[in-house]
Design a protein around this motif. Structure first.
Motif, PDB file in Angstrom:
ATOM      1  N   GLU A   1      30.679  45.797  35.046  1.00  0.00           N
ATOM      2  CA  GLU A   1      29.644  46.427  35.875  1.00  0.00           C
ATOM      3  C   GLU A   1      30.023  46.439  37.355  1.00  0.00           C
ATOM      4  N   PHE A   2      30.511  45.284  37.870  1.00  0.00           N
ATOM      5  CA  PHE A   2      30.691  45.209  39.333  1.00  0.00           C
ATOM      6  C   PHE A   2      32.076  45.615  39.817  1.00  0.00           C
ATOM      7  N   LEU A   3      33.091  45.509  38.983  1.00  0.00           N
ATOM      8  CA  LEU A   3      34.463  45.700  39.468  1.00  0.00           C
ATOM      9  C   LEU A   3      34.727  47.080  40.075  1.00  0.00           C
ATOM     10  N   PRO A   4      34.151  48.172  39.518  1.00  0.00           N
ATOM     11  CA  PRO A   4      34.407  49.500  40.111  1.00  0.00           C
ATOM     12  C   PRO A   4      33.968  49.626  41.566  1.00  0.00           C
ATOM     13  N   LYS A   5      33.105  48.731  42.047  1.00  0.00           N
ATOM     14  CA  LYS A   5      32.636  48.810  43.444  1.00  0.00           C
ATOM     15  C   LYS A   5      33.751  48.479  44.430  1.00  0.00           C
ATOM     16  N   TYR A   6      34.772  47.769  43.968  1.00  0.00           N
ATOM     17  CA  TYR A   6      35.792  47.243  44.874  1.00  0.00           C
ATOM     18  C   TYR A   6      37.123  47.968  44.689  1.00  0.00           C
ATOM     19  N   LYS A   7      37.663  48.449  45.795  1.00  0.00           N
ATOM     20  CA  LYS A   7      38.940  49.164  45.753  1.00  0.00           C
ATOM     21  C   LYS A   7      40.124  48.207  45.856  1.00  0.00           C
ATOM     22  N   ASP A   8      39.967  47.179  46.672  1.00  0.00           N
ATOM     23  CA  ASP A   8      41.087  46.274  46.934  1.00  0.00           C
ATOM     24  C   ASP A   8      40.843  44.935  46.243  1.00  0.00           C
ATOM     25  N   VAL A   9      41.294  44.810  45.019  1.00  0.00           N
ATOM     26  CA  VAL A   9      41.116  43.588  44.243  1.00  0.00           C
ATOM     27  C   VAL A   9      42.473  42.922  44.060  1.00  0.00           C
ATOM     28  N   ASN A  10      42.652  41.768  44.706  1.00  0.00           N
ATOM     29  CA  ASN A  10      43.931  41.052  44.608  1.00  0.00           C
ATOM     30  C   ASN A  10      43.680  39.557  44.697  1.00  0.00           C
ATOM     31  N   SER A  11      44.734  38.780  44.674  1.00  0.00           N
ATOM     32  CA  SER A  11      44.594  37.319  44.677  1.00  0.00           C
ATOM     33  C   SER A  11      43.955  36.799  45.954  1.00  0.00           C
ATOM     34  N   SER A  12      44.030  37.566  47.033  1.00  0.00           N
ATOM     35  CA  SER A  12      43.437  37.133  48.309  1.00  0.00           C
ATOM     36  C   SER A  12      41.949  37.456  48.389  1.00  0.00           C
ATOM     37  N   SER A  13      41.526  38.538  47.725  1.00  0.00           N
ATOM     38  CA  SER A  13      40.137  39.004  47.856  1.00  0.00           C
ATOM     39  C   SER A  13      39.224  38.591  46.702  1.00  0.00           C
ATOM     40  N   ILE A  14      39.823  38.204  45.569  1.00  0.00           N
ATOM     41  CA  ILE A  14      39.009  38.037  44.364  1.00  0.00           C
ATOM     42  C   ILE A  14      37.992  36.901  44.473  1.00  0.00           C
ATOM     43  N   GLU A  15      38.334  35.800  45.149  1.00  0.00           N
ATOM     44  CA  GLU A  15      37.384  34.691  45.263  1.00  0.00           C
ATOM     45  C   GLU A  15      36.126  35.134  46.004  1.00  0.00           C
ATOM     46  N   LYS A  16      36.295  35.851  47.110  1.00  0.00           N
ATOM     47  CA  LYS A  16      35.150  36.326  47.887  1.00  0.00           C
ATOM     48  C   LYS A  16      34.330  37.335  47.092  1.00  0.00           C
ATOM     49  N   ILE A  17      35.013  38.191  46.324  1.00  0.00           N
ATOM     50  CA  ILE A  17      34.310  39.177  45.496  1.00  0.00           C
ATOM     51  C   ILE A  17      33.425  38.473  44.478  1.00  0.00           C
ATOM     52  N   LEU A  18      33.987  37.483  43.794  1.00  0.00           N
ATOM     53  CA  LEU A  18      33.217  36.762  42.782  1.00  0.00           C
ATOM     54  C   LEU A  18      32.052  35.997  43.396  1.00  0.00           C
ATOM     55  N   GLN A  19      32.279  35.384  44.558  1.00  0.00           N
ATOM     56  CA  GLN A  19      31.190  34.675  45.232  1.00  0.00           C
ATOM     57  C   GLN A  19      30.063  35.632  45.601  1.00  0.00           C
ATOM     58  N   ASN A  20      30.422  36.790  46.109  1.00  0.00           N
ATOM     59  CA  ASN A  20      29.422  37.785  46.477  1.00  0.00           C
ATOM     60  C   ASN A  20      28.623  38.226  45.256  1.00  0.00           C
ATOM     61  N   GLU A  21      29.321  38.468  44.142  1.00  0.00           N
ATOM     62  CA  GLU A  21      28.653  38.937  42.935  1.00  0.00           C
ATOM     63  C   GLU A  21      27.783  37.856  42.294  1.00  0.00           C
ATOM     64  N   VAL A  22      28.218  36.604  42.380  1.00  0.00           N
ATOM     65  CA  VAL A  22      27.384  35.500  41.888  1.00  0.00           C
ATOM     66  C   VAL A  22      26.083  35.444  42.681  1.00  0.00           C
ATOM     67  N   GLY A  23      26.171  35.649  43.998  1.00  0.00           N
ATOM     68  CA  GLY A  23      24.971  35.678  44.833  1.00  0.00           C
ATOM     69  C   GLY A  23      24.021  36.782  44.428  1.00  0.00           C
ATOM     70  N   LEU A  24      24.576  37.951  44.079  1.00  0.00           N
ATOM     71  CA  LEU A  24      23.734  39.063  43.647  1.00  0.00           C
ATOM     72  C   LEU A  24      23.095  38.762  42.289  1.00  0.00           C
ATOM     73  N   VAL A  25      23.832  38.078  41.409  1.00  0.00           N
ATOM     74  CA  VAL A  25      23.247  37.662  40.132  1.00  0.00           C
ATOM     75  C   VAL A  25      22.085  36.703  40.390  1.00  0.00           C
ATOM     76  N   PHE A  26      22.274  35.777  41.347  1.00  0.00           N
ATOM     77  CA  PHE A  26      21.199  34.831  41.647  1.00  0.00           C
ATOM     78  C   PHE A  26      19.953  35.554  42.154  1.00  0.00           C
ATOM     79  N   SER A  27      20.118  36.591  42.959  1.00  0.00           N
ATOM     80  CA  SER A  27      18.941  37.339  43.426  1.00  0.00           C
ATOM     81  C   SER A  27      18.248  38.016  42.245  1.00  0.00           C
ATOM     82  N   ARG A  28      19.023  38.455  41.244  1.00  0.00           N
ATOM     83  CA  ARG A  28      18.427  39.028  40.028  1.00  0.00           C
ATOM     84  C   ARG A  28      17.727  37.949  39.206  1.00  0.00           C
ATOM     85  N   VAL A  29      18.291  36.759  39.185  1.00  0.00           N
ATOM     86  CA  VAL A  29      17.651  35.625  38.515  1.00  0.00           C
ATOM     87  C   VAL A  29      16.261  35.393  39.098  1.00  0.00           C
TER      88      VAL A  29
END
Length: 502
Positions: A450-478
């Motif tokens: 669901e979320f991966l298509p939102k991001y153009k630049d997915v690499n070893s440097s950016s993935i941690e921040k992407i996952l943290q951001n998406e976890v936060g969005l899941v929490f808001s849905r919770v």
């Protein structure tokens, strides 16, 4: 270090933290020798030489002592038994409750903030709050439409090993202390199914003329995370006294926020058998959330009222007279307990089982008192057996547990498994692996798709921040799932129907 060097290093730690003074050195050495079943220092050892140590040395000092004790058969080499034994050791450095309370009282006479800051540091210095474990918790903030929410993956609470679990199951059942919050825990040695509390000290005080105790949570989730508990072992109950206790509390501790878990299963806290509140010196995301719709209740024109822009359903009352706020809270509470709106799927009770309750939260804003009332409902259905107003099944890969007070205020407490899972998930995404084929990570596959298509630049440097951001969005849905009124035009109209009913 030899055991004798470790003893003196721990004495040095007591001196540098102020737990003991120079007058206490020989006494403390002898207490430690007794606990370790040693008759004295070995010949030739300079027992008068106390080394300079740092606060952060405590973990290594205790490890040295525990390793020795395990070799000598004084304690079993597992986390539960080591925790029982090292608390017994640290108890040798901690003064009696009367002395701690006298010190606290002298500081409170100068400043409530100074008193709680000292008490919080003391609770860490004694190792009641294990700094070296709490610092391992994973924490970050995520930006959502409701503001920056806090996310924590809790690692400070140790998991029991199989031997300890088996021992706990076979242990003789005890009703003393009746629960983890009872005043009888102060100084208690603990057992395999109950943590040691030789280093635990309680600050007694009164709320509305009734006896309560102040302590800190051993597993602090935020700054000065405190627990306020009734001195008597009485069950949790949200009553018209609850906000009066909380409003009284912020008179005594104006720099603290204080709130209560709900009093019903599913929407309530983990300990419903003992009346208690949680607070601390921290501003949660919900406290920063603005009022998006103001209203006035006839007869209470002196109290500002509004619906808060928050994923859960929150009414905010604000005024300078706490009793007027309490009286209005009484009306809201009584109306909500009996309120049914079938069109909004809100039922006060079904088959004689009551469903409506509240999370009250109080804070000070200068001369103003602010009371947030979060509307809760614990109804279940076949589609949502864990609760209609509970994280729905598609979010359970991140959060399945009940939503308690701390999460209501905007701080997610996520299970420890997520630290490894998110790290592995990030690597799998970057490597382009099939996540759905992974036995552990497959639970996250739909979410990632669901979320991966939102991001153009997915690499070893950016993935941690992407996952943290998406976890936060899941929490808001919770939190949106836990809200009784959804943030849709229909949901907000239903919310207004309840407001009009007041």
């Amino acid at each position: 270090m030899t055991i004798y060097e470790s003893i003196n290093s721990l004495v040095g730690y007591g001196l540098v933290t102020g737990l003991i003074s120079e007058d206490d050195v020989s006494y403390t050495q002898n207490r430690l020798l007794e606990v370790l079943e040693l008759e004295g220092f070995e010949d030739g050892f300079d027992f008068a030489s106390i080394p300079d140590v740092k606060v952060e040395d405590l973990e290594s000092i205790l490890k040295s002592i525990l390793d020795w004790a395990s070799e000598k058969g004084l304690c079993q080499d597992s986390i539960v038994y080591r925790d029982l034994f090292d608390t017994k050791i640290m108890g040798c450095l901690v003064d009696r409750p009367s002395a701690i309370r006298a010190k606290y009282a002298s500081l409170y006479a100068k400043s409530p903030r100074e008193a709680t800051e000292w008490y919080y540091k003391f609770s860490q210095d004694t190792d009641y709050i294990r700094r070296y474990r709490v610092c391992k918790d994973v924490k970050w903030q995520s930006k959502t439409e409701y503001g920056n929410v806090d996310i924590t993956i809790n690692l400070s609470k140790p998991e029991k090993d199989p031997k300890a679990i088996a021992a706990a199951l076979n242990a003789k059942k005890s009703g003393y202390p009746a629960c983890l919050l009872c005043k009888e825990n102060e100084g208690y040695a603990g057992r395999v199914n109950h943590p040691a509390r030789q280093t635990h000290r309680i600050i007694p005080f009164e709320l509305c003329g009734e006896k309560f105790g102040l302590q800190y949570s051993p597993y602090v989730y935020y700054n000065e995370h405190c627990i306020v508990f009734a001195m008597d072992h009485v069950p949790m109950a949200i009553t018209n006294k609850t906000w009066r206790y909380l409003l009284d509390f912020v008179k005594i501790f104006p720099h603290y926020t204080i709130g209560s878990n709900a009093d019903l299963p599913i929407v309530g806290g983990s300990i419903l058998t003992h009346n208690h509140f949680q607070g601390g010196n921290y501003e949660f995301a919900m406290a920063k959330a603005p009022v998006e719709k103001e209203f006035t209740i006839v007869g209470f024109e002196d109290v500002k009222c509004g619906i808060v822009k928050w994923p859960m359903s929150v009414l905010r009352l604000k005024g300078t007279d706490p009793e007027r706020i309490a009286l209005l809270a009484d009306r809201i509470h009584e109306k909500w307990r009996s309120y049914t709106d079938e069109d909004a799927f809100i039922f006060a009770e079904t088959d004689g089982v009551k469903h409506n309750t509240l999370n009250p939260i109080v804070r000070r804003r200068g001369d103003f008192f602010e009371l947030d009332l979060v509307l809760r409902n614990n109804i279940t259905t076949e589609e949502h057996p864990l609760g209609v107003y509970h994280p729905h099944a598609e979010l359970h890969h991140i959060k399945k547990e009940n939503i308690g007070l701390i999460e209501v205020m905007g701080l997610a407490i996520l299970p420890g498994r997520l630290k490894a899972e998110l790290a592995d998930l990030g690597k799998a995404i970057v490597d382009g692996r099939d996540i759905s084929a992974d036995e552990v990570l497959s639970k996250h596959a739909v979410w990632v798709k669901e979320f991966l298509p939102k991001y153009k630049d997915v690499n070893s440097s950016s993935i941690e921040k992407i996952l943290q951001n998406e976890v936060g969005l899941v929490f808001s849905r919770v939190l949106e799932d836990a809200g009784v009124y959804k943030r849709t035009p229909e949901g907000m109209k239903a919310f207004e129907r309840f407001v009009n009913a007041l």
